[in-house]
Scaffold this motif. Structure first.
Motif, PDB file in Angstrom:
ATOM      1  N   GLU A  26       0.848  -1.196   0.000  1.00 19.23           N
ATOM      2  CA  GLU A  26       0.000   0.000   0.000  1.00 19.23           C
ATOM      3  C   GLU A  26       0.875   1.234   0.000  1.00 19.23           C
ATOM      4  O   GLU A  26       1.957   1.263   0.584  1.00 19.23           O
ATOM      5  CB  GLU A  26      -0.901  -0.006   1.246  1.00 19.23           C
ATOM      6  N   GLU A  27       0.388   2.260  -0.645  1.00 15.36           N
ATOM      7  CA  GLU A  27       1.042   3.565  -0.642  1.00 15.36           C
ATOM      8  C   GLU A  27       1.080   4.119   0.782  1.00 15.36           C
ATOM      9  O   GLU A  27       0.083   4.061   1.491  1.00 15.36           O
ATOM     10  CB  GLU A  27       0.234   4.492  -1.552  1.00 15.36           C
ATOM     11  N   TRP A  28       2.234   4.623   1.203  1.00 16.47           N
ATOM     12  CA  TRP A  28       2.345   5.254   2.523  1.00 16.47           C
ATOM     13  C   TRP A  28       2.126   6.750   2.328  1.00 16.47           C
ATOM     14  O   TRP A  28       2.996   7.575   2.535  1.00 16.47           O
ATOM     15  CB  TRP A  28       3.698   4.942   3.167  1.00 16.47           C
ATOM     16  N   MET A  40      11.630   8.884   2.989  1.00 22.40           N
ATOM     17  CA  MET A  40      11.059   7.968   1.996  1.00 22.40           C
ATOM     18  C   MET A  40      11.797   8.078   0.667  1.00 22.40           C
ATOM     19  O   MET A  40      12.003   7.071  -0.014  1.00 22.40           O
ATOM     20  CB  MET A  40       9.560   8.225   1.821  1.00 22.40           C
ATOM     21  N   ARG A  41      12.222   9.270   0.308  1.00 19.95           N
ATOM     22  CA  ARG A  41      12.979   9.435  -0.940  1.00 19.95           C
ATOM     23  C   ARG A  41      14.317   8.699  -0.892  1.00 19.95           C
ATOM     24  O   ARG A  41      14.857   8.331  -1.929  1.00 19.95           O
ATOM     25  CB  ARG A  41      13.215  10.914  -1.216  1.00 19.95           C
ATOM     26  N   ALA A  42      14.853   8.489   0.302  1.00 21.44           N
ATOM     27  CA  ALA A  42      16.143   7.811   0.464  1.00 21.44           C
ATOM     28  C   ALA A  42      16.014   6.286   0.479  1.00 21.44           C
ATOM     29  O   ALA A  42      17.021   5.581   0.436  1.00 21.44           O
ATOM     30  CB  ALA A  42      16.813   8.281   1.756  1.00 21.44           C
ATOM     31  N   MET A  43      14.802   5.782   0.516  1.00 21.01           N
ATOM     32  CA  MET A  43      14.585   4.337   0.626  1.00 21.01           C
ATOM     33  C   MET A  43      14.861   3.618  -0.682  1.00 21.01           C
ATOM     34  O   MET A  43      14.699   4.187  -1.764  1.00 21.01           O
ATOM     35  CB  MET A  43      13.153   4.053   1.082  1.00 21.01           C
ATOM     36  N   GLN A  44      15.273   2.358  -0.543  1.00 22.95           N
ATOM     37  CA  GLN A  44      15.532   1.481  -1.682  1.00 22.95           C
ATOM     38  C   GLN A  44      14.596   0.271  -1.604  1.00 22.95           C
ATOM     39  O   GLN A  44      14.128  -0.082  -0.522  1.00 22.95           O
ATOM     40  CB  GLN A  44      16.989   1.005  -1.657  1.00 22.95           C
ATOM     41  N   LEU A  45      14.341  -0.342  -2.740  1.00 27.00           N
ATOM     42  CA  LEU A  45      13.530  -1.561  -2.747  1.00 27.00           C
ATOM     43  C   LEU A  45      14.168  -2.594  -1.827  1.00 27.00           C
ATOM     44  O   LEU A  45      15.381  -2.779  -1.839  1.00 27.00           O
ATOM     45  CB  LEU A  45      13.420  -2.132  -4.162  1.00 27.00           C
ATOM     46  N   GLY A  46      13.344  -3.237  -1.023  1.00 28.15           N
ATOM     47  CA  GLY A  46      13.832  -4.266  -0.112  1.00 28.15           C
ATOM     48  C   GLY A  46      14.225  -3.753   1.254  1.00 28.15           C
ATOM     49  O   GLY A  46      14.457  -4.550   2.160  1.00 28.15           O
ATOM     50  N   CYS A  67       8.289  -1.877  -1.201  1.00 20.84           N
ATOM     51  CA  CYS A  67       8.039  -2.655  -2.415  1.00 20.84           C
ATOM     52  C   CYS A  67       7.886  -1.785  -3.656  1.00 20.84           C
ATOM     53  O   CYS A  67       7.762  -2.303  -4.765  1.00 20.84           O
ATOM     54  CB  CYS A  67       6.835  -3.579  -2.225  1.00 20.84           C
ATOM     55  N   LYS A  68       7.896  -0.465  -3.480  1.00 18.88           N
ATOM     56  CA  LYS A  68       7.857   0.464  -4.619  1.00 18.88           C
ATOM     57  C   LYS A  68       8.540   1.747  -4.175  1.00 18.88           C
ATOM     58  O   LYS A  68       8.235   2.277  -3.097  1.00 18.88           O
ATOM     59  CB  LYS A  68       6.420   0.727  -5.052  1.00 18.88           C
ATOM     60  N   LEU A  69       9.446   2.225  -5.010  1.00 21.58           N
ATOM     61  CA  LEU A  69      10.182   3.446  -4.676  1.00 21.58           C
ATOM     62  C   LEU A  69       9.272   4.666  -4.668  1.00 21.58           C
ATOM     63  O   LEU A  69       8.136   4.618  -5.146  1.00 21.58           O
ATOM     64  CB  LEU A  69      11.324   3.647  -5.674  1.00 21.58           C
ATOM     65  N   ASP A  82       5.583  13.072  -2.021  1.00 19.91           N
ATOM     66  CA  ASP A  82       5.594  11.751  -2.612  1.00 19.91           C
ATOM     67  C   ASP A  82       5.788  10.715  -1.511  1.00 19.91           C
ATOM     68  O   ASP A  82       5.951  11.073  -0.344  1.00 19.91           O
ATOM     69  CB  ASP A  82       6.638  11.625  -3.724  1.00 19.91           C
ATOM     70  N   CYS A  83       5.736   9.444  -1.903  1.00 23.51           N
ATOM     71  CA  CYS A  83       5.773   8.389  -0.891  1.00 23.51           C
ATOM     72  C   CYS A  83       6.178   7.061  -1.506  1.00 23.51           C
ATOM     73  O   CYS A  83       6.142   6.891  -2.718  1.00 23.51           O
ATOM     74  CB  CYS A  83       4.409   8.251  -0.227  1.00 23.51           C
ATOM     75  N   VAL A  84       6.558   6.135  -0.652  1.00 20.31           N
ATOM     76  CA  VAL A  84       6.865   4.771  -1.069  1.00 20.31           C
ATOM     77  C   VAL A  84       5.633   3.899  -0.863  1.00 20.31           C
ATOM     78  O   VAL A  84       4.657   4.322  -0.260  1.00 20.31           O
ATOM     79  CB  VAL A  84       8.053   4.189  -0.252  1.00 20.31           C
ATOM     80  N   HIS A  85       5.721   2.687  -1.367  1.00 23.56           N
ATOM     81  CA  HIS A  85       4.721   1.658  -1.079  1.00 23.56           C
ATOM     82  C   HIS A  85       5.411   0.627  -0.188  1.00 23.56           C
ATOM     83  O   HIS A  85       6.584   0.301  -0.404  1.00 23.56           O
ATOM     84  CB  HIS A  85       4.232   0.983  -2.353  1.00 23.56           C
TER      85      HIS A  85
END
Length: 139
Positions: A26-28, A40-46, A67-69, A82-85
């Motif tokens: 789900e979108e955060w 969140m912008r600094a996050m990587q998949l996994g 699970c989604k950048l 913006d946000c990650v999933h």
């Protein structure tokens, strides 16, 4: 891999809601704090994160995975946000409370303890290990 903590009010979006989304996640969305957005912008998949119930319970209850950048947040037309999933990975065998974190050596400088209001925050590898052990869950 980096580690994070995602805070949510369980009466708005709780661990069971996150679990129900399955592997798609789900979108955060809805985060309106620049520091949290930048995290969140600094996050990587996994990357992995703790799912924390704020206000009600005040406890870490599960582990999630990015699970989604970072993409534009669908809850606003403002391009600044913006946000990650994220998707649920597993519940902690035992929730870890804020009080336990405050009382545990090695967690006294954790962002959760020092800046409890930040909704998306980094977690160090040492903090990750300690909390997983406290929660009876393999890191």
């Amino acid at each position: 891999m980096k580690f994070w903590l995602f805070k949510s009010e369980p009466d708005t979006w709780g661990w069971h809601d996150q679990l129900a989304k399955g592997d798609l996640g789900e979108e955060w969305g809805g985060v309106r704090n620049y520091q949290a957005r930048n995290n969140m912008r600094a996050m990587q998949l996994g990357d992995l994160g703790f799912f924390y119930h704020s206000n009600i319970g005040k406890e870490i209850v599960g582990i999630v995975e990015v699970c989604k950048l970072s993409v534009p947040d669908s809850t606003t037309e403002d391009p600044r946000w913006d946000c990650v999933h994220i998707r649920a990975v597993r519940a902690l065998a035992k929730p870890v409370t804020m009080e336990q974190c405050k009382a545990t050596v090695g967690l006294q400088d954790m962002v959760l303890v020092k800046n409890a209001r930040l909704s998306v925050q980094p977690v160090t590898q040492e903090e990750w290990q300690i909390i997983c052990e406290m929660g009876g869950t393999a890191p």
